[in-house]
Scaffold this motif. Structure first.
Motif, PDB file in Angstrom:
ATOM      1  N   ILE A 339       2.701 -26.263 -38.415  1.00 12.15           N
ATOM      2  CA  ILE A 339       3.442 -27.445 -37.966  1.00 12.15           C
ATOM      3  C   ILE A 339       3.525 -27.484 -36.437  1.00 12.15           C
ATOM      4  O   ILE A 339       4.478 -28.015 -35.872  1.00 12.15           O
ATOM      5  N   ALA A 340       2.502 -26.935 -35.778  1.00  9.69           N
ATOM      6  CA  ALA A 340       2.449 -27.002 -34.311  1.00  9.69           C
ATOM      7  C   ALA A 340       2.396 -28.448 -33.825  1.00  9.69           C
ATOM      8  O   ALA A 340       2.847 -28.758 -32.717  1.00  9.69           O
ATOM      9  N   ILE A 341       1.878 -29.352 -34.660  1.00  5.37           N
ATOM     10  CA  ILE A 341       1.758 -30.748 -34.284  1.00  5.37           C
ATOM     11  C   ILE A 341       3.122 -31.396 -34.045  1.00  5.37           C
ATOM     12  O   ILE A 341       3.246 -32.417 -33.361  1.00  5.37           O
ATOM     13  N   ILE A 342       4.191 -30.783 -34.562  1.00  5.31           N
ATOM     14  CA  ILE A 342       5.547 -31.345 -34.429  1.00  5.31           C
ATOM     15  C   ILE A 342       6.117 -31.093 -33.032  1.00  5.31           C
ATOM     16  O   ILE A 342       7.192 -31.567 -32.685  1.00  5.31           O
ATOM     17  N   ARG A 343       5.389 -30.375 -32.177  1.00  3.61           N
ATOM     18  CA  ARG A 343       5.936 -29.862 -30.920  1.00  3.61           C
ATOM     19  C   ARG A 343       6.414 -30.950 -29.962  1.00  3.61           C
ATOM     20  O   ARG A 343       7.222 -30.677 -29.072  1.00  3.61           O
ATOM     21  N   ASP A 344       5.949 -32.176 -30.117  1.00  2.97           N
ATOM     22  CA  ASP A 344       6.313 -33.253 -29.187  1.00  2.97           C
ATOM     23  C   ASP A 344       6.494 -34.530 -30.005  1.00  2.97           C
ATOM     24  O   ASP A 344       5.610 -35.376 -30.063  1.00  2.97           O
TER      25      ASP A 344
END
Length: 714
Positions: A339-344
């Motif tokens: 879920i690194a895509i949730i970072r921003d």
């Protein structure tokens, strides 16, 4: 039954209320005052009314620093109120039955009424407590007289009625965190038969969280609220027509924090690190109510309440609850790489609601019989928008979720309640209500690259009843037993797709209590014990990004005890204390192979208590001095069925104090030093899980606040 009390100055909170006759005029007492409430939809003496009821006078609200409904939570046994969540909702729990912030298709289990008008959306209940005569907290199912979604209880907000005599009050408060608060009211006769009252409230709070990423203050708040009431009374006072209009505007800097990046701990309690600009909540509320009260004869009375309420809420928030660098640094130790895509991530929510309600009441009172019959109609048209955008600060943001839901709720009910006194000692009461609920939802959801469009309709109906028997055991002592039922409407989740309707919740409650005025009416001691069967709980499950699923998935049992005491210790010193014990656990609840049976319900602390001392003395050369101190304590509570420390708080304590002077040389003036949360105890008041429980966001309570308040009345 006849009233057993003199009407004099009184102090108390759980069993009565505390007040003084005028802000700068001391009135001392040797006995506790009779407290009149509308818990039975007619005026009754609190000590002769079956059920556990907490009543706050306007003076009590001022001394406790209660400026919004959520502030009641620390002063009432077995009542918990959470900190704001993403949509600004502050979840109220009463006797272990809590709301869930489930969107526009789900209702809360605590029914809130403003001068007899039901407030459907929880966000519409969050207005400034201005011009309040009293607030009544009715605990336990109120299935007959209050009906709609009152499985946990009901809260009655009763405002002040305008008087013919010209009078007014002006208050000004300053405090730390750049706090400014100004409010005032004026009333008087416009003609021999018409009187009016106008009130205005303004508050500015500078913010108590520092955004270490931008250097700005977060969780600031600015509120405007106004209220105008016109009242016509016939010369014989047998016919009264009241028109009330109110409007409010609120802007709040959002302040939920990603605690997963810190190892699922809330550290650096006064800091937050958001990298998305413009994150704030705006809320506009407005309403109009027309009430007619008429005496048809000495025995018969008729009342009509016609109302319209409007709500518009918009909120932009930093969905990852932190900044990109902090998020990436937590991978993979605390945050899964998947879920690194949730970072921003940035999100927008919009909630709008228009509600219309009409209620008719016909009452009869003669000798040993009191009877009420009512008809209730309600319609709400609501819309819920949710947009979630990934990589929102980049040149190529990605639309993750886009939800547009419209819900129409219609409710009709008929109810009747009869009280019959036989002999000199006994009263038997019985009530019955029939409720019909219908909801229609148009749900459009884009998520995971897929678009779904659904038209959903369902309806439910249910009879609920209550039965009670009370007995005057001796002069000043009344005992009672009661059985009551609660029904909470079914509905649809407005934040999921391809999910069916969920069914209503049901509560069956047995209660036994004792209400007593002892020691020549200088000690008031009330005790209530209850047991409840809680069936078909509407449980919220987290889904994918932006998804929230609601299903009937649990059964529960709730047992508890509440003790309320009020005492006049001396002519100048009063004490109030209350205690709550709650055993609220799931009997049968499993989810994804995990059995939560035996765990505690949400926001259901086992123990809670409150105590306050109020001292007032007239010093001839100086004026009237008043000192007030209150202390509340609550054991740990949980926000999820897992009952793990991450999804709860450790418990808390809260110490407040006030010191006031009404100078003899300045009639009408009072000056007051105040402080809240003197011990600066910090605790998590809400936890929101997202992305299928892979990220957690938390909201913390406010720190120590203090300041100066000035009041002028004429």
């Amino acid at each position: 039954m006849k009233s057993r009390h003199k009407k004099t100055r009184f102090f108390g909170l759980a069993a009565c209320s505390f007040t003084i006759g005028a802000v700068a005029t001391p009135v001392y007492a040797n006995t506790l005052e009779e407290v009149v409430v509308l818990a039975k939809r007619r005026e009754t003496n609190l000590q002769e009314t079956v059920g556990a009821i907490t009543a706050f006078s306007n003076d009590a609200l001022q001394q406790l620093g209660i400026v919004r409904l959520a502030d009641l939570g620390t002063s009432v046994p077995n009542v918990s109120v959470g900190e704001p969540q993403f949509s600004g909702t502050e979840v109220i729990s009463m006797r272990g039955i809590a709301g869930q912030s489930g969107g526009i298709g789900q209702d809360d289990p605590v029914a809130v009424y403003l001068d007899g008008v039901y407030l459907g959306r929880p966000q519409s209940q969050q207005f400034a407590m201005v011009d309040i005569e009293r607030i009544e907290v009715l605990k336990g199912p109120q299935g007959t007289l209050y009906g709609r979604n009152a499985t946990a209880g009901a809260i009655n907000i009763v405002t002040r009625r305008p008087q013919q005599t010209v009078s007014g009050i002006l208050e000004a408060t300053i405090g730390n965190y750049d706090t400014t608060r100004v409010n005032g009211s004026i009333e008087g006769g416009l003609s021999d038969s018409v009187s009016g009252r106008a009130s205005l409230y303004y508050q500015d709070f500078g913010g108590d969280l520092k955004n270490t990423f931008t250097g700005t203050d977060e969780r600031y708040e600015e509120d405007w609220y106004s209220r105008v009431v016109l009242e016509y009374a016939s010369q014989d006072d047998r016919h009264v027509v009241t028109l009330a209009l109110d409007a409010g505007d609120t802007t709040i800097g959002t302040g939920l924090k990603n605690i997963t990046v810190d190892g699922n701990r809330y550290i650096e309690v006064d800091d937050i690190a958001l990298d998305l600009e413009g994150t704030e909540l705006t809320r506009d509320t407005a309403g109009v109510a027309l009430t007619y009260q008429g005496e048809l004869s000495d025995q018969w009375r008729f009342q009509s309440i016609t109302a319209y309420r409007d709500l518009d809420l918009d909120v932009i928030y930093d969905s990852d609850g932190t900044n990109v660098d902090a998020y990436l640094a937590a991978i993979p130790e605390f945050v899964p790489a998947s879920i690194a895509i949730i970072r921003d991530t940035g999100s927008y929510q919009g909630i709008s609601s228009e509600q219309y309600s009409q209620e008719f009441q016909l009452t009869y009172s003669s000798g040993n019989v009191d009877w009420i019959f009512g008809l209730f109609g309600y319609r709400e048209e609501a819309r819920h928008l949710l947009t979630i955008e990934l990589l929102t600060n980049s040149d190529s943001p990605i639309l993750s979720t886009d939800t547009d839901t419209e819900n129409t709720a219609v409710s009709y009910a008929a109810y009747s309640h009869l009280t019959y006194a036989f002999g000199d000692r006994y009263e038997l009461s019985a009530g019955l209500r029939y409720s019909y609920e219908e909801k229609s939802m148009e749900r459009q959801v884009f998520s995971g690259g897929m678009q779904t469009n659904e038209d959903l309709t369902d309806s439910w109906d249910d009879p609920t009843g209550e039965l009670s028997l009370s007995m005057d055991i001796t002069d000043g002592v009344m005992g009672y037993v009661s059985y009551s039922q609660g029904f909470k409407s079914g509905g649809f989740s407005s934040l999921s797709r391809n999910t069916p309707s969920f069914a209503p919740e049901y509560v069956n409650s047995f209660e036994a209590g004792l209400k007593s005025d002892l020691l020549d009416n200088r000690l008031r001691l009330n005790v209530a014990a209850f047991t409840m069967d809680y069936e078909d709980l509407q449980v919220r499950f987290p889904g994918d990004v932006g998804q929230l699923i609601i299903q009937n998935a649990a059964q529960a049992s709730i047992d508890g005890i509440e003790i309320d005491a009020t005492a006049l210790l001396t002519e100048n010193l009063s004490l109030v204390a209350n205690f709550g014990y709650l055993d609220a656990t799931y009997d049968d609840y499993s989810y994804e192979g995990v059995d939560y049976s035996g765990n505690r319900l949400n926001q259901a602390p086992e123990y809670s208590m409150f105590a306050a001392l109020d001292y007032e003395r007239d010093i001839a050369s100086l004026g009237t001095v008043r000192a007030f101190v209150s202390y509340s304590w609550q054991e740990e509570e949980f926000f999820r069925p897992e009952n793990d420390p991450l999804n709860g708080n450790k418990g808390f304590e809260k110490l407040d104090a006030r010191l006031g002077l009404s100078p003899r040389a300045m009639p009408g003036f009072t000056f007051e030093l105040w402080a809240q949360n003197l011990t600066d105890d910090r605790y998590v008041g809400a936890v929101v899980p997202l992305v299928a429980d892979q990220l957690y966001y938390a909201s913390i309570n406010r720190p120590r606040t203090y300041g100066l308040r000035m009041v002028y009345s004429f």
